[in-house]
Design an enzyme around this catalytic site. Sequence first.
Site, PDB file in Angstrom:
ATOM      1  N   SER A   1     -45.160 -44.616 -12.245  1.00 31.98           N
ATOM      2  CA  SER A   1     -43.918 -43.824 -11.225  1.00 31.98           C
ATOM      3  C   SER A   1     -44.647 -42.413 -10.991  1.00 31.98           C
ATOM      4  O   SER A   1     -45.904 -42.288 -10.205  1.00 31.98           O
ATOM      5  CB  SER A   1     -42.892 -43.607 -12.015  1.00 31.98           C
TER       6      SER A   1
ATOM      7  N   ASP B   1     -38.270 -52.555  -6.001  1.00 32.07           N
ATOM      8  CA  ASP B   1     -38.384 -51.150  -6.491  1.00 32.07           C
ATOM      9  C   ASP B   1     -38.329 -50.340  -5.399  1.00 32.07           C
ATOM     10  O   ASP B   1     -39.218 -50.170  -4.488  1.00 32.07           O
ATOM     11  CB  ASP B   1     -39.799 -51.269  -7.184  1.00 32.07           C
TER      12      ASP B   1
END
Length: 540
Positions: free
Chosen positions: A314, A366
């Site tokens: 991330s 995602d």
Amino acid sequence: MPGMVLFGRRWAIASDDLVFPGVFELFVRVLWWIGILTLYLMHRGKLDCPGGVLLSSYLIVLIILLAVIICTVSAIVCVSMKGTICNPGPRKSMSKLLYVRLALFLPEMVWASLGAAWIEDGVQCDRTVGNGIIATVAVRTRTWCPATLQQGSLSSTSNRTASGTTRSLTRWSAIPQGPPSFRSRTTDYDLVGGDQLNCHFGSILQTTGLQYRDFIHVSFHDKVYELPFLVALDHRKESVVVAVRGTMSLQDILTDLSAESEPVDLECEVQDCWAHKGISQAARYVYRRLVNDGILSQAFSVAPEYRLVIVGHSLGAGAAALLTIMLRSPYPRVRCYAFSPPRGLLSKSLYEYSKTFIVSLVLGKDVIPRLSVTNLEDLKRRILRVIAHCNKPKYKILLRACWYELFGGHPEDLPTELDGGDLTQPLLGERSLLAHGSPAYSFSSDSPLESPTKYPPLYPPGRIIHLEEVGTSGRFSCYPAARYSVKWSHESEFSKILIGPKMLTDHMPDILMRALDSVVSDRAACVSCPTQGGSSVEVA
């Protein structure tokens, strides 16, 4: 879609938000009414006692009052089901019904108070009746506040990569930060931050399976633009591994939100070097710690023949990618594995440059690898188009979404985009964007929603491996365990934010690792399987 106006104030509740809270209240009220009616019919012959007439009258009025409330709530539910999100016309009577419903709270409260007072005075009748009255008062005290409005407001509102060690270190992004910094004097590695009992570092040892001697530096120091990271040795794959933690704190969120672009000074022959400001600053912080503080020099003095591998998830993946570009000149063999990196990271030229030494991994839908300022603006336009063009009431959309989330399958085909042309009515949620008196709203080039963005487009780092779930499965369905396909994908496949029930869960590091484990185990069980369509990916 617009909030209802009650008592001269616009509330954050639309007239079609009251279906589910209304049904819930209706269910409770009907059960309550049946219970009181049964109580009265079974014991009306036993009310010939002191105060019995009073209790009989109380129950009769209560039955009538509940019946009126049930009818009013039924009308609210029926009216709230009418129309569509952008067409509140069929629900124009909702305000009057709510005024009636609110007015009924007063006699309900008064009657419950009287019931409590009469029981307190010691009416000497059948104990079952008295207990029933007490239960009625107790239930009412819990329903005096406008439950319909309160509940209505609720309804509207980071693989196997270069090594097994590298794979384990990506999970470190889930280890929390600790209190103020300290440096250990009893070990050979540097430890900055963490808790006083070293539980956080113990979690790293447990997760990665490494030994104390394998770590060069571990930092839990966490501020805006300053991310926790660690440096460890992977002896099996002969690599110095740098792992950068993802978003875990408010400071990290502020780093994420610094999404404007800034020029990046890099020692590479690339023009137009721009990057996400917050992530660029975080990568530069880690670079200074690694180079200026001599952490990498210490690592390579222990293992000079090892190569450098940088990983992250991330926010940590974005910082790892930029850090890799910064370290490319002094360490030409450096490789980066970015797990679920943000899309809005690199300029086009840096994205092309990074393809030779950075690999990104993305799972399913995602949202983070699709997230950028320009994509958010595009999502807003698409959502407004869908809302304006939708011909289904809100409660049906929510029911189908819940069904899809719980049981999987394919959602019913519904209109999601306009095929061109103008909208036939204004977008009520964007009324401030409309010219006064305009009879229609157009998504033409003159529309404020189509104005050029001040943010240049940014791209994800490196080549992208995309893992997609094969088939569908629901959370409570009887489908077998999820299976995944894996392929190389172009960045254009992540140019739009996709709305779905797994857009957030696909970003979780444990879910991503589970998918990678599934892919690797499937390939291990089928080493001799033929390649299909050239979509397979070599997993190191």
